[in-house]
Design a protein around this motif. Structure first.
Motif, PDB file in Angstrom:
ATOM      1  N   ILE A 416     -14.672  55.463  -6.145  1.00  0.00           N
ATOM      2  CA  ILE A 416     -13.899  56.547  -6.741  1.00  0.00           C
ATOM      3  C   ILE A 416     -12.459  56.486  -6.245  1.00  0.00           C
ATOM      4  CG2 ILE A 416     -14.561  58.226  -4.965  1.00  0.00           C
ATOM      5  CD1 ILE A 416     -14.359  59.201  -8.551  1.00  0.00           C
ATOM      6  N   ASP A 417     -12.285  56.089  -4.982  1.00  0.00           N
ATOM      7  CA  ASP A 417     -10.936  56.032  -4.417  1.00  0.00           C
ATOM      8  C   ASP A 417     -10.104  54.978  -5.140  1.00  0.00           C
ATOM      9  OD1 ASP A 417     -11.504  57.639  -1.676  1.00  0.00           O
ATOM     10  OD2 ASP A 417     -13.159  56.319  -2.169  1.00  0.00           O
ATOM     11  N   MET A 418     -10.739  53.811  -5.397  1.00  0.00           N
ATOM     12  CA  MET A 418     -10.022  52.746  -6.086  1.00  0.00           C
ATOM     13  C   MET A 418      -9.654  53.178  -7.506  1.00  0.00           C
ATOM     14  SD  MET A 418      -9.549  50.294  -4.080  1.00  0.00           S
ATOM     15  CE  MET A 418      -9.029  48.950  -5.096  1.00  0.00           C
ATOM     16  N   GLU A 419     -10.581  53.873  -8.151  1.00  0.00           N
ATOM     17  CA  GLU A 419     -10.344  54.276  -9.534  1.00  0.00           C
ATOM     18  C   GLU A 419      -9.173  55.264  -9.619  1.00  0.00           C
ATOM     19  OE1 GLU A 419     -10.831  54.241 -13.586  1.00  0.00           O
ATOM     20  OE2 GLU A 419     -11.577  52.870 -12.060  1.00  0.00           O
ATOM     21  N   ILE A 420      -9.151  56.235  -8.706  1.00  0.00           N
ATOM     22  CA  ILE A 420      -8.045  57.205  -8.704  1.00  0.00           C
ATOM     23  C   ILE A 420      -6.745  56.496  -8.389  1.00  0.00           C
ATOM     24  CG2 ILE A 420      -7.148  59.277  -7.633  1.00  0.00           C
ATOM     25  CD1 ILE A 420      -9.968  59.952  -6.831  1.00  0.00           C
ATOM     26  N   SER A 421      -6.826  55.567  -7.444  1.00  0.00           N
ATOM     27  CA  SER A 421      -5.655  54.821  -7.031  1.00  0.00           C
ATOM     28  C   SER A 421      -5.056  54.091  -8.244  1.00  0.00           C
ATOM     29  CB  SER A 421      -6.055  53.825  -5.948  1.00  0.00           C
ATOM     30  OG  SER A 421      -4.974  53.029  -5.600  1.00  0.00           O
ATOM     31  N   LYS A 422      -5.922  53.450  -9.016  1.00  0.00           N
ATOM     32  CA  LYS A 422      -5.466  52.728 -10.213  1.00  0.00           C
ATOM     33  C   LYS A 422      -4.810  53.705 -11.192  1.00  0.00           C
ATOM     34  CE  LYS A 422      -7.674  52.450 -13.990  1.00  0.00           C
ATOM     35  NZ  LYS A 422      -8.597  52.229 -15.111  1.00  0.00           N
ATOM     36  N   ALA A 443      -1.006  56.516  -4.078  1.00  0.00           N
ATOM     37  CA  ALA A 443      -2.098  55.720  -4.632  1.00  0.00           C
ATOM     38  C   ALA A 443      -2.507  54.630  -3.651  1.00  0.00           C
ATOM     39  CB  ALA A 443      -1.654  55.092  -5.947  1.00  0.00           C
ATOM     40  N   LYS A 444      -1.514  54.055  -2.993  1.00  0.00           N
ATOM     41  CA  LYS A 444      -1.808  52.984  -2.049  1.00  0.00           C
ATOM     42  C   LYS A 444      -2.616  53.545  -0.875  1.00  0.00           C
ATOM     43  CE  LYS A 444       0.468  49.430   0.634  1.00  0.00           C
ATOM     44  NZ  LYS A 444       1.682  49.278   1.429  1.00  0.00           N
ATOM     45  N   ALA A 445      -2.262  54.761  -0.472  1.00  0.00           N
ATOM     46  CA  ALA A 445      -2.935  55.369   0.678  1.00  0.00           C
ATOM     47  C   ALA A 445      -4.418  55.571   0.393  1.00  0.00           C
ATOM     48  CB  ALA A 445      -2.277  56.691   1.032  1.00  0.00           C
ATOM     49  N   LEU A 446      -4.760  55.857  -0.864  1.00  0.00           N
ATOM     50  CA  LEU A 446      -6.161  56.108  -1.188  1.00  0.00           C
ATOM     51  C   LEU A 446      -7.029  54.878  -0.953  1.00  0.00           C
ATOM     52  CD1 LEU A 446      -5.837  58.223  -4.422  1.00  0.00           C
ATOM     53  CD2 LEU A 446      -6.858  58.950  -2.288  1.00  0.00           C
ATOM     54  N   GLU A 447      -6.380  53.698  -0.964  1.00  0.00           N
ATOM     55  CA  GLU A 447      -7.171  52.480  -0.781  1.00  0.00           C
ATOM     56  C   GLU A 447      -7.657  52.328   0.644  1.00  0.00           C
ATOM     57  OE1 GLU A 447      -4.842  49.228  -2.104  1.00  0.00           O
ATOM     58  OE2 GLU A 447      -5.157  49.663  -4.212  1.00  0.00           O
ATOM     59  N   VAL A 448      -7.235  53.239   1.528  1.00  0.00           N
ATOM     60  CA  VAL A 448      -7.631  53.096   2.929  1.00  0.00           C
ATOM     61  C   VAL A 448      -9.148  53.177   3.069  1.00  0.00           C
ATOM     62  CG1 VAL A 448      -7.470  55.528   3.530  1.00  0.00           C
ATOM     63  CG2 VAL A 448      -7.164  53.828   5.284  1.00  0.00           C
ATOM     64  N   ILE A 449      -9.799  53.956   2.211  1.00  0.00           N
ATOM     65  CA  ILE A 449     -11.249  54.135   2.352  1.00  0.00           C
ATOM     66  C   ILE A 449     -12.008  52.820   2.152  1.00  0.00           C
ATOM     67  CG2 ILE A 449     -13.267  55.455   1.621  1.00  0.00           C
ATOM     68  CD1 ILE A 449     -11.281  57.246   2.924  1.00  0.00           C
ATOM     69  N   PRO A 450     -11.849  52.164   0.960  1.00  0.00           N
ATOM     70  CA  PRO A 450     -12.554  50.884   0.829  1.00  0.00           C
ATOM     71  C   PRO A 450     -12.102  49.859   1.870  1.00  0.00           C
ATOM     72  CG  PRO A 450     -11.162  51.326  -1.098  1.00  0.00           C
ATOM     73  CD  PRO A 450     -11.217  52.572  -0.307  1.00  0.00           C
ATOM     74  N   ARG A 451     -10.819  49.887   2.211  1.00  0.00           N
ATOM     75  CA  ARG A 451     -10.342  48.891   3.177  1.00  0.00           C
ATOM     76  C   ARG A 451     -11.043  49.080   4.516  1.00  0.00           C
ATOM     77  NH1 ARG A 451      -5.015  49.902   3.622  1.00  0.00           N
ATOM     78  NH2 ARG A 451      -4.564  48.587   1.843  1.00  0.00           N
ATOM     79  N   GLN A 452     -11.155  50.353   4.912  1.00  0.00           N
ATOM     80  CA  GLN A 452     -11.779  50.624   6.205  1.00  0.00           C
ATOM     81  C   GLN A 452     -13.268  50.285   6.180  1.00  0.00           C
ATOM     82  OE1 GLN A 452      -9.605  51.412   8.598  1.00  0.00           O
ATOM     83  NE2 GLN A 452     -11.335  50.904   9.877  1.00  0.00           N
ATOM     84  N   LEU A 453     -13.906  50.530   5.039  1.00  0.00           N
ATOM     85  CA  LEU A 453     -15.321  50.173   4.911  1.00  0.00           C
ATOM     86  C   LEU A 453     -15.505  48.683   5.171  1.00  0.00           C
ATOM     87  CD1 LEU A 453     -16.447  52.202   1.766  1.00  0.00           C
ATOM     88  CD2 LEU A 453     -17.204  52.525   4.100  1.00  0.00           C
ATOM     89  N   CYS A 454     -14.599  47.878   4.600  1.00  0.00           N
ATOM     90  CA  CYS A 454     -14.686  46.431   4.811  1.00  0.00           C
ATOM     91  C   CYS A 454     -14.415  46.073   6.257  1.00  0.00           C
ATOM     92  CB  CYS A 454     -13.667  45.702   3.963  1.00  0.00           C
ATOM     93  SG  CYS A 454     -13.915  45.936   2.233  1.00  0.00           S
TER      94      CYS A 454
END
Length: 558
Positions: A416-422, A443-454
């Motif tokens: 969902i974070d990536m989708e909103i970011s897009k 928008a870039k900040a929202l990508e922190v969630i998937p990035r941190q998961l990885c």
């Protein structure tokens, strides 16, 4: 130059007041918040690490729950405290997503920092961030999928998926299916009544996690008991339950009465009167037809024996919340006197029994008519472990409650974070002016969630994020629910893999994080009063003077 030296320095604030202003202050606040974000950063997600915190009292807490960690960290920095507050509010409002909130807020600030340093006015940033968060929340609502109108069985399955997603990041993640079903059953048991205290969680060290069980009703530890207790029956079918808030002990009835005796033989009659009083109380309890008598205050040995002779089970000194839970479950009311006990105030349940659980004996009431309560008995090796399990279950219970109430879910795993970011990136292209940049940074900040998961799982974050961006950028919109796949290190459709979370969690998280970020960005000065500091105030004062106190506020440099 000389003339300006002659002027006395004007000091507006007390000596030793530390005032740093403007840009420097903003940047230092942002740095403090980023530091706090870094503490909880690694606890995010199914591969998140746990933190071991030990406080000045020497008690040790091992936790993965963002809110718990933030509470236990003794944060003194005034701006960073805001992050603690949003974690707490997320915890009380939704129960889960506490780490997410702190991370998002810290990331928003981090993205804002270069703009601030370049001299952008913070109000511009705040305005753009607000706009962005409104858009983001609208998008979440649009993407959410409702689970209404399904049959009970289907719904239970769906709720269990939500609970499993929450539990996957916790210590008990290995047994998440087992616990998820347990939590869903517990929440279903209390029905629409959402007072949390109706779900009791009792902890018994020993055994392993799998030995935990759910009681459809109330369970509590056997209370302190007197002689005669062992002769009482330990199992009843459909007993009537009497709940009291009085003590059934032989105590000298000395309620401010002074008795003068002219003749020693009269003394006996007074003692007899005392005995009669308690026997009278006990008789009334027996006459009510109750087979289980619970009291919040002590039930003495005389009473215990008396009840035992009449095949009645009694327990004294029951904790208040347990008593209230029994009252809610069995449908009785707590009595403060034994006079005129009518059937209406007695509760009942299908089975009452006393069972051995680990080293403890438990009194278990199951199959209650009004059935609005459940008790989870947790087992496990170490105390800290059970404590953490309890916190995790609390999160899961809150999530399921939320999902029952607002039954919309969104894909988890950073999808969902990536989708909103897009979506925000695309939107920002349509705006002329500076705010294009700001919304883009949001928008870039929202990508922190998937990035941190990885990162937490040890994957190459850049690689995974590129794949995700490509998926989400598809015009057809079929990639909208793709998120990080923790097990393979690639990407997968979160929705198909049942990684779901209630939409409420995300909406609240974005709201709280944006608000916190805006709040911190709008502060440009901290004024600290040296009076409030204790002994170390003098040292801090000296430092303050050295730093910003060289010229008092309000004295203009000529």
């Amino acid at each position: 130059m000389g003339s300006s030296m002659m002027q006395p320095q004007i000091i507006l604030l007390k000596e030793g007041t530390d005032t740093s202003q403007g840009k420097a202050q903003l940047v230092s606040n942002i740095n403090a918040c980023t530091a706090v974000g870094d503490v909880v950063r690694t606890t995010l997600g199914p591969r998140g690490m746990d933190k071991l915190i030990h406080d000045d009292k020497g008690s040790v807490t091992i936790s993965n729950d963002g809110a718990t960690i933030m509470k236990l960290l003794d944060i003194v920095h005034p701006a960073a405290k805001i992050l603690v507050d949003i974690a707490k509010s997320q915890d009380s409002e939704v129960g889960d997503g506490t780490t997410t909130v702190v991370l998002l807020a810290a990331e928003f600030l981090k993205e804002a920092k270069p703009f601030i340093e370049d001299g952008v006015h913070s109000q511009n940033l705040i305005r753009s961030y607000r706009t962005a968060s409104t858009l983001a929340i609208a998008k979440v609502k649009e993407l959410a999928v409702s689970i209404e109108g399904k049959s009970i069985e289907e719904k239970k399955g769906l709720l269990a998926k939500c609970a499993a997603t929450t539990l996957s990041s916790k210590l008990i993640g290995g047994e998440k299916e087992f616990f998820a079903t347990m939590v869903v059953n517990a929440v279903m048991a209390i029905g629409n009544d959402d007072r949390l205290n109706l779900i009791g969680i009792k902890k018994v060290p020993g055994g392993n996690m799998r030995d935990s069980f759910l009681v459809d009703g109330v369970a509590f530890k056997k209370t302190f008991s007197y002689a005669g207790f062992e002769q009482q029956p330990k199992k009843f079918l459909n007993p009537k339950i009497l709940l009291l808030n009085i003590e059934l002990e032989l105590k000298s009835e000395k309620e401010n009465a002074e008795i003068r005796l002219s003749d020693p033989s009269q003394y006996q009659s007074i003692v007899d009167a005392e005995w009669n009083i308690i026997y009278d109380k006990l008789d009334k309890c027996v006459e009510s037809g109750a087979k289980v008598v619970l009291s919040r205050l002590a039930i003495g040995d005389l009473a215990t024996q008396y009840f035992a002779d009449r095949d009645i089970f009694c327990a004294g000194r029951v904790a208040e919340e347990d008593l209230n839970r029994v009252a809610a479950a069995a449908g009785g009311t707590v009595q403060t006197s034994v006079n005129n006990i009518i059937d209406e105030v007695l509760g009942t349940c299908e089975i009452f029994e006393e069972k051995q659980v680990g080293g403890e004996r438990f009194n278990i009431f199951s199959g209650c008519p009004s059935g609005h309560t459940a008790t989870i008995v947790l087992r496990g090796g170490a105390d800290q472990f059970i404590e953490e399990a309890e916190r995790s279950l609390h999160d899961a219970i809150m999530i399921v409650r939320r999902a029952v109430k607002n039954s919309t879910v969104v894909p988890g795993g950073g999808a969902i974070d990536m989708e909103i970011s897009k979506y925000l990136r695309q939107h920002s292209r349509t705006i002329a002016g500076k705010s294009q940049l700001f919304i883009n940074s949001y928008a870039k900040a929202l990508e922190v969630i998937p990035r941190q998961l990885c990162d937490n799982a040890g994957f190459d974050a850049t690689d995974v994020l590129n794949k995700l961006r490509q998926k989400h950028a598809m015009q057809s919109g079929e990639g909208a629910s793709y998120g990080v796949d923790i097990n393979t290190g690639g990407i997968s459709d979160s929705f198909a893999n049942f990684v779901w979370e209630p939409a409420v969690v995300k909406i609240n998280a974005i709201n709280a994080a944006t608000e916190a970020a805006c709040l911190i960005l709008s502060v440009d000065e901290t004024v600290k009063n040296p009076k409030s500091e204790s002994a170390q105030g003098d040292a801090a004062g000296a430092m303050g003077r050295g730093r910003g106190g060289g010229r008092g506020r309000g004295m203009r440099r000529r």
